[in-house]
Design an enzyme around this catalytic site. Structure first.
Site, short mmCIF file in Angstrom:
data_model
loop_
_atom_site.label_atom_id
_atom_site.label_comp_id
_atom_site.label_asym_id
_atom_site.label_seq_id
_atom_site.Cartn_x
_atom_site.Cartn_y
_atom_site.Cartn_z
N ASP A 219 1.06 -1.27 -0.12
CA ASP A 219 0.25 0.03 -0.15
C ASP A 219 0.78 1.28 0.01
O ASP A 219 1.70 0.76 0.02
CB ASP A 219 -1.16 -0.08 1.10
CG ASP A 219 -1.79 0.33 1.02
OD1 ASP A 219 -2.46 1.52 0.44
OD2 ASP A 219 -3.69 -0.28 0.77
N HIS B 180 2.17 2.00 -3.65
CA HIS B 180 1.01 2.61 -3.54
C HIS B 180 1.47 3.61 -3.57
O HIS B 180 0.81 5.16 -3.86
CB HIS B 180 -0.29 2.41 -3.22
CG HIS B 180 -0.98 1.21 -3.63
ND1 HIS B 180 -2.12 0.67 -2.95
CD2 HIS B 180 -1.00 0.11 -4.15
CE1 HIS B 180 -2.83 -0.80 -3.03
NE2 HIS B 180 -1.90 -0.79 -4.05
#
Length: 464
Positions: free
Chosen positions: A272, A295
């Site tokens: 993430d 991410h």
């Protein structure tokens, strides 16, 4: 005459021998007196029996005249990776917490398994949590005690002036948490299934201040690796955070309602955001971060469930983002209020990043989000010297701003983003975004609206 001279020589040698002997005894006595003083001093801060005595007089080669060292093994910790060492750690913490300038030592060569625990302050100033060995979480949901929170593992509450440091490892053992059927893409035919889905954050600091976290390796958290809530003055340096690229919600460092944050010289590879900045954060400096696969570095998401969010004075500079879904991102939900302002992204290298530069004011995790007019205002955002390559599945620059609350004062300079494969360039995307390119960008950014938007009614924008 010769006999007299010989006698004088022998007598002189004997006197020298006596002198050396008594000097040696005197020095030895002084040495013991000095160490007795140190030994006595190390007892001053200690609580009553049966707490073990602090190690003395030194640790790692430096003087500990003002430092008592509390080794968790002295409190009964086994460190075999199987035995539950929670109570030993709590005893060591409670003891070190009450000692001035103490060091709580997790020694090298041992693996300590700890259950979900809250380490509570306030403590005396100058506490050092020195992690040289390995700290391990229980092995998955089935090993988690029934009465313990499934949302957090190690929590530090109301701590002031503490340093968590060392060359050791914190292992969240998150693999079995990621495989819960309620997690994304883990159910039948790629769909999630109902059931308990809470997963613990590995390390959480709550309502704490003047914190330093440095030098540690942390891996495979079930959810966020580090989270800071309602904290002040946080310095993070030389961390190595690692989890698989497909591990869900394993943000590296998340901050919420936290101010005065410095995140330097760290490597984050996870499933993430490398760093995520939530509501109520101000004065954040992120520098020399190597991020990815991940991410990216995100501000948000903000404004969920019509909430108010204020974020300002954020700087991200001198960093690398590689093989990631996003580069530098600001994401907000429709229906929120507040603002994101005075954000600088500078000198960032992108390597095969799908969305290198993105503002998304339509952030939504499902297809059922309802359009709303209010939004978090995004203004005074600067992108300077952003260069590298992008994944051609998406536009290299994406500014999707609210219909009613447009983005304003976006500035770009020395932005050069080329496709990682092939020669076809994707055009930037803009929607209701106002700003200017101070230099020619690659690809050219012609979609920004010039000037500033029309003034917004106060009811539409709750300024921070």
């Amino acid at each position: 005459m010769e006999f007299s001279r010989a006698f004088v020589v022998v007598a002189s040698i004997f006197l020298c021998f006596l002198l050396v002997f008594f000097c040696s005894r005197f020095q030895d006595h002084a040495y013991h007196e000095e160490h007795e003083h140190l030994h006595t001093f190390s007892r001053i801060s200690l609580p009553p029996s049966p707490a073990p005595e602090a190690a003395s007089p030194s640790y790692n080669g430096y003087s500990s005249i003002y430092t008592a060292v509390f080794n968790v093994r002295s409190f009964g910790a086994v460190g075999d990776g199987v035995t539950d060492d929670t109570q030993a750690f709590k005893m060591a913490w409670d003891t070190a917490c009450q000692a001035e300038s103490a060091t709580l030592l997790v020694p090298h060569g041992h693996s300590f398994m700890i259950q979900s625990t809250i380490f509570t302050g306030p403590c005396k100033t100058g506490l050092i949590f020195q992690i040289e060995g390995t700290i391990m979480a229980p092995d998955g949901p089935s090993s988690w005690p029934q009465g313990n929170s499934r949302r957090q593992w190690l929590v530090f509450y109301r701590i002031n002036e503490m340093s968590m440091q060392g060359g050791g490892v914190i292992d969240g053992r998150g693999e079995k948490w990621w495989d819960l059927p309620c997690k994304p893409h883990k159910g039948i035919n790629g769909k999630t299934l109902p059931g308990p889905c809470d997963s613990p954050v590995a390390i959480r600091f709550f309502t704490s201040s003047n914190l330093t976290v440095q030098g540690l390796k942390i891996k495979n958290s079930p959810q966020f690796h580090f989270r800071f809530d309602n904290c002040q003055n946080v310095h993070i340096d030389l961390l190595n955070i690692k989890a698989p690229a497909e591990s869900p919600n394993t943000d590296g460092i998340h901050i919420e309602n936290t101010n005065g944050v410095k995140i330097y010289n760290s490597i984050v590879s996870n499933g993430d955001d490398c760093v995520s900045i939530g509501a109520g954060c101000h004065n954040v400096d992120i520098r020399n971060i190597t991020c990815g696969p991940s991410h990216g570095i995100s501000i948000g998401s903000l404004g969920i469930r019509n909430s108010r969010a204020c974020v300002s004075n954020i700087t991200v500079t001198d960093s690398i983002i590689k093989h990631s879904a996003n580069g530098v991102r600001i994401k907000t939900w429709q229906g929120g209020s507040g603002s994101v302002s005075k954000v600088t992204f500078n000198n960032i290298h992108m390597d095969t990043v799908r969305n290198p530069i993105i503002i998304d004011q339509y952030y939504c995790l499902t297809k059922g989000c309802v359009n709303q007019t209010s939004a978090v205002l995004i203004s005074h955002i600067s992108y300077t010297n952003i260069k590298g390559t992008y994944d051609v599945r998406s536009s290299p620059m994406h500014f999707a701003c609210s219909d009613s609350v447009p983005c304003t004062n976006l500035t770009l300079s020395e932005v050069e983003l080329l496709p990682s494969k092939g020669q076809i360039m994707m055009n930037p995307f803009c929607w209701n975004a106002y700003g200017a390119s101070q230099t020619l960008t690659i690809p050219p950014l012609f979609c920004l609206l010039e000037g500033t938007s029309q003034p917004l009614p106060q009811r539409e924008v709750d300024k921070c």
